[in-house]
Design a protein around this motif. Structure first.
Motif, PDB file in Angstrom:
ATOM      1  N   LYS A 204       0.612  -1.664   0.101  1.00 37.84           N
ATOM      2  CA  LYS A 204       0.468   0.122  -0.272  1.00 37.84           C
ATOM      3  C   LYS A 204       0.779   1.827   0.581  1.00 37.84           C
ATOM      4  CE  LYS A 204      -4.045  -1.567   1.690  1.00 37.84           C
ATOM      5  NZ  LYS A 204      -4.785  -1.591   0.722  1.00 37.84           N
ATOM      6  N   HIS A 207       2.796   0.872  -3.479  1.00 36.52           N
ATOM      7  CA  HIS A 207       1.528   1.349  -4.636  1.00 36.52           C
ATOM      8  C   HIS A 207       0.299   2.145  -4.855  1.00 36.52           C
ATOM      9  CE1 HIS A 207       4.453  -1.681  -6.848  1.00 36.52           C
ATOM     10  NE2 HIS A 207       4.039  -2.610  -5.686  1.00 36.52           N
ATOM     11  N   THR A 211      -4.891   0.238  -3.878  1.00 35.28           N
ATOM     12  CA  THR A 211      -4.021  -0.704  -4.469  1.00 35.28           C
ATOM     13  C   THR A 211      -5.185  -2.073  -4.470  1.00 35.28           C
ATOM     14  OG1 THR A 211      -2.221  -2.674  -5.339  1.00 35.28           O
ATOM     15  CG2 THR A 211      -1.888  -1.255  -2.458  1.00 35.28           C
TER      16      THR A 211
END
Length: 291
Positions: A204, A207, A211
């Motif tokens: 998290k 990305h 995500t």
């Protein structure tokens, strides 16, 4: 009483009457591998080639029965140990394998890497160290010279020769990574397994909080542990029309990992013309369908 009955049955193995033998064989196959020493003793004391051949076939069938039982137990166990599963496959070809020797060899390799790790390193840095020791120091690689050899599928052979196939090498990589505390999981990437490093919080952070995947990055053990990003893997899947992408990009159960190993072994036996062994492996693969 049972011991005397088994002894009597074994003594009938040299009976020239085929019907007698078939009855004896049927009864002995109801037993487990514990009667093998008695069969081996009968073989040693027999000078009848037909009797010896019968005993050899019986022993092979009982050993296969044991392998099948171990694999079935592994499949139905909630907390599956990949190393134990790998060794269950080894027993198909090496029923008398010394598991303690295998454990010691794996532990020795793990310890060479563990000495270089510390908590201040990132997951990527730890993977880089693992790659260095496994592929550069210890010299593990794909057996490109004989890629279809069934020997590539066995852990004991992998440890001895440092050569395997994409599935066996990925399995071994995952076993080592987990022993080192790394969150490594099997990814059923088309034609070539990948290993996903999974961490929900870091995923998290790296990305984005929205995500849907917990995968940080991927490892390709078939290419000396090369690292691939989620974007690279997604691009390849989309380019080659593999759908749904989650099926080929997200972690899969360990049981599927072992199934892929047996499928690889089955294909290898087919390629080298060992049809009887190929059929035996097919029997083991049926266990996965029954789960």
């Amino acid at each position: 009483m049972k011991k005397n009955r088994i002894k009597a049955l074994i003594n009938l193995l040299d009976d020239p009457d085929t019907l007698v033998f078939e009855t004896v064989e049927k009864e002995l196959l109801k037993e487990n591998h514990t009667i093998i020493p008695a069969l081996e003793k009968k073989w040693e004391n027999s000078y009848d080639e037909t009797c010896q051949e019968r005993i050899e076939n019986l022993i092979q069938n009982l050993q296969f029965k044991k392998t099948r039982t171990l694999l079935k137990e592994w499949i139905t166990t909630e907390e599956q140990d990949l190393l134990e599963g790998f060794l269950a496959v080894d027993r198909f070809q090496y029923p008398d394998i010394n598991q303690m020797v295998i454990f010691q060899k794996v532990e020795k390799i793990k310890n060479t890497v563990w000495l270089e790790l510390n908590d201040s390193l990132t997951l990527l840095e730890k993977i880089t160290i693992l790659n260095h020791f496994l592929f550069n120091i210890h010299g593990f690689s794909i057996n490109h010279k004989n890629i279809h050899s069934p020997q590539n599928c066995y852990l004991n052979q992998l440890l001895d020769t440092k050569r395997g196939n994409p599935v066996s090498l990925s399995l071994f990589y995952t076993i080592l990574a987990r022993k080192l505390g790394l969150p490594a999981y099997f990814v059923d990437f088309p034609k070539n397994p990948l290993i996903a490093i999974v961490h929900r919080d870091l995923a998290k952070r790296v990305h984005g909080k929205n995500t849907l995947s917990d995968v940080l990055f991927y490892i390709n053990p078939s290419n000396k542990g090369s690292i691939a990003s989620r974007k690279e893997v997604g691009y390849h899947l989309k380019k080659n029309n593999y759908s749904p992408q989650e099926r080929f990009a997200e972690p899969q159960p360990d049981s599927l990992f072992l199934q892929r190993l047996l499928e690889s072994l089955q294909y290898s036996f087919q390629e080298v013309g060992f049809s009887e062994k190929k059929d035996r492996v097919h029997e083991l693969l049926k266990l996965f369908a029954k789960r």
